[in-house]
Design an enzyme around this catalytic site. Structure first.
Site, PDB file in Angstrom:
ATOM      1  N   ASP A 153       0.843  -1.199   0.000  1.00 41.77           N
ATOM      2  CA  ASP A 153       0.000   0.000   0.000  1.00 41.77           C
ATOM      3  C   ASP A 153       0.880   1.251   0.000  1.00 41.77           C
ATOM      4  OD1 ASP A 153      -2.168   1.645   0.364  1.00 41.77           O
ATOM      5  OD2 ASP A 153      -2.570   1.017   2.426  1.00 41.77           O
ATOM      6  N   GLY A 181      -1.853   4.479  -5.304  1.00 48.04           N
ATOM      7  CA  GLY A 181      -2.354   5.852  -5.186  1.00 48.04           C
ATOM      8  C   GLY A 181      -2.388   6.298  -3.743  1.00 48.04           C
ATOM      9  N   ASP A 212     -10.043   4.743  -0.885  1.00 52.42           N
ATOM     10  CA  ASP A 212     -10.737   3.722  -0.074  1.00 52.42           C
ATOM     11  C   ASP A 212     -12.260   3.751  -0.189  1.00 52.42           C
ATOM     12  OD1 ASP A 212      -8.116   3.871   0.797  1.00 52.42           O
ATOM     13  OD2 ASP A 212      -8.643   3.422   2.859  1.00 52.42           O
TER      14      ASP A 212
HETATM   15  C1  GAL Z   1      -5.170   2.417   3.206  1.00 52.23           C
HETATM   16  C2  GAL Z   1      -5.739   1.348   2.306  1.00 52.23           C
HETATM   17  C3  GAL Z   1      -6.742   0.560   3.104  1.00 52.23           C
HETATM   18  C4  GAL Z   1      -6.070  -0.036   4.322  1.00 52.23           C
HETATM   19  C5  GAL Z   1      -5.389   1.047   5.137  1.00 52.23           C
HETATM   20  C6  GAL Z   1      -4.563   0.481   6.276  1.00 52.23           C
HETATM   21  O1  GAL Z   1      -4.221   3.152   2.520  1.00 52.23           O
HETATM   22  O2  GAL Z   1      -6.348   1.946   1.190  1.00 52.23           O
HETATM   23  O3  GAL Z   1      -7.313  -0.447   2.294  1.00 52.23           O
HETATM   24  O4  GAL Z   1      -5.123  -0.978   3.894  1.00 52.23           O
HETATM   25  O5  GAL Z   1      -4.539   1.828   4.331  1.00 52.23           O
HETATM   26  O6  GAL Z   1      -3.894   1.479   6.980  1.00 52.23           O
END
Ligand code: GAL
Length: 504
Positions: A267, A297, A324
């Site tokens: 991520d 992204g 998200d």
């Molecule tokens: C975001 C991601 C989520 C989750 C979260 C955890 O960036 O889009 O799906 O993984 O981080 O901190």
């Protein structure tokens, strides 16, 4: 209450305002595991870890569950194709995946040849694989991830085990779901040698034991990291134990492989785009097939196949195409719209990811079914995000509908797209399916009033004559129809999902 999630881009300010809050919130407190589910799957290592480290492997047993899952076939299709090793000879036998009876090298060949076609790089390497389970990413992944329901503080070993149990007891595994994925907040910094540590209070038996438990049920385990010094929870949520993998890619990939990890969600979290290839190569070097899911992204315009400097299909098995999701209809619509134009990037071995499912997390049942239908027609990953141990009958029926799942998992691997907009808020989506003149069609009513929606065969590229029409949610043949089909009274926020096959 729904777990707050980290947001990015235009919503980053909102996320920053949540620092110190979000990590402490879960949708609900942990409750005891459903318990009692004994292993119904193959033993550890059996169908899971085999498969060889490269694409062409695999003796290829007969496929199970028809079009839902490939079984037997082999190897690490997507990533081997990505890495573009030696020339592949297996591409033509990709159809064997469809038939479920993989021939040696067939599945790897699909991904390899596809990636090769896009880039000139070539398919699979030649090493042999052994008795693989499913070709890595030959169809979109299916599983569960902790984030949507449990967030940061709610994640722990008992929760994850209870979800693995529920895969068996609810029929999710039989429906094709296989990955049980830990999201952010499983870690607790690094030890003195630089190796990642798991959080021992959340995972007292440790991640390798958890992997063994999950493998023992014939399932696979996924984990989360970032190409930065911190995870997103470390950056935005004050989870100071949330250390990232940048600079530690080789060690971390080897650690994951040694723990028995089968899937990595990587991520961005303000890391560099170039770091995604570093982890790709580190994973590949472990020799273990590890599905590679990335979120490229975080701020500004999202990196997608149509606009990203990163060659996404060459980098990962799957990539997020938007910020998200949350369990609201408007969010489901936002991600469908974001994914709409990205269909060219999807194919066996590499998929667009409009984010995890929110079915069962607050959408009503009609909306949950529409959400699931649209993910299926978009060949999106079916990564559930609800508490599987407590789902309603309606949620379970949605998530395990074999005919709709078969649309998502069709081995041709086409992402569906809009072929007509017959009215305001009305869309006709079509997904080319394997076989001759066969389409999955979604008649999608995004609006607030019920409506009739017509699909014309010409919009589907089918001959004008008679075609059979089947309603997949109703599990009902609607008989032959000539030139077009009209669904009357398509409810607000719903989808009528059809299979249309042109008569010879
Ligand atoms: C975001 C991601 C989520 C989750 C979260 C955890 O960036 O889009 O799906 O993984 O981080 O901190």
């Amino acid at each position: 209450m729904l777990m707050r999630k980290w947001l990015s881009g235009s919503r980053l300010a909102v996320a920053l305002a949540m620092i110190g809050v979000a990590c402490g919130e879960t949708s609900h407190p942990f409750e005891a595991a459903a318990g009692g589910a004994s292993s119904g799957g193959s033993g550890k290592g059996g169908a899971i870890n085999a498969g060889g480290s490269q694409a062409s492997g695999g003796g290829g047993g007969a496929g199970t569950a028809g079009a839902l899952q490939t079984s037997g076939g082999a190897g690490n299709g997507g990533m081997s194709g990505v890495a573009g090793a030696a020339a592949n000879t297996g591409g033509a036998s990709g159809g064997a995946v469809a038939a479920g009876g993989a021939t040696s090298g067939g599945a790897g060949g699909v991904a390899g040849s596809h990636a090769g076609g896009r880039t000139g790089a070539g398919g699979s390497s030649g090493s042999s694989g052994g008795a693989g389970s499913s070709a890595l990413a030959a169809t979109p992944p299916m599983g569960w991830n902790s984030w949507n329901a449990y967030g940061c503080n709610g994640l722990n070993e008992a929760v994850v085990k209870s979800m693995a149990d529920a895969f068996i007891t609810t029929g999710m595994k039989d429906a094709g779901y296989e990955y049980v994925n830990l999201d952010d907040c499983w870690m607790d910094g690094r030890d003195s040698s630089g190796k990642l540590k798991w959080n021992a209070s959340k995972f007292p038996a440790g991640i390798p034991a958890l992997a063994e438990y999950i493998h023992g049920k014939g399932l696979k385990i996924g984990i989360y990291e970032t190409p930065n010094t911190k995870t997103c929870a470390g950056l935005y949520g004050g989870y100071t134990a949330g250390v990232g993998s940048v600079g530690h890619e080789t060690t971390d990939a080897q650690t994951f492989a040694s723990w028995g990890i089968d899937y990595l969600k990587y991520d961005k979290c303000q890391g560099q785009l170039s770091a995604f290839a570093v982890m790709r190569d580190a994973l590949k070097a472990t020799g273990r097939p590890i599905f590679y899911s990335i979120n490229p992204g975080d701020q500004g315009p999202f990196c997608t196949p149509t606009n990203c400097s990163l060659n996404l299909p060459m980098t990962a098995n799957m990539w997020r195409i938007g910020f998200d999701i949350s369990a609201q209809w408007s969010e489901v619509i936002r991600l469908i719209d974001a994914n709409k134009e990205q269909y060219g990037g999807a194919g066996p071995g590499h998929w667009n990811d409009p984010d995890m499912l929110e079915v069962g997390n607050g959408l009503n049942d009609v909306e949950g079914r529409a959400h699931f239908s649209m993910w299926a027609i978009m060949a999106a990953p079916l990564i559930t995000g609800n508490d599987l141990s407590k789902m309603s009958a309606a949620t379970k029926a949605t998530l395990t509908n074999a005919e709709v799942i078969a649309v998502d998992q069709d081995p041709l691997g086409k992402q569906g797209r809009v072929v007509a907009t017959p009215g305001t808020n009305l869309e006709v989506w079509s997904k080319e399916m394997s076989g001759t003149n066969k389409r999955a069609v979604a008649l999608f009513n995004r609006g607030s009033a019920s409506a009739s929606i017509t699909v014309q065969w010409s919009q589907l590229g089918l001959p004008q004559g008679a075609a059979t029409v089947r309603d997949l949610w109703a599990a009902k043949d609607l008989g032959p129809s000539t030139g077009s089909y009209t669904a009357t009274n398509v409810a607000s926020h719903s989808v009528v999902m059809l299979e249309i096959v042109s008569s010879p």
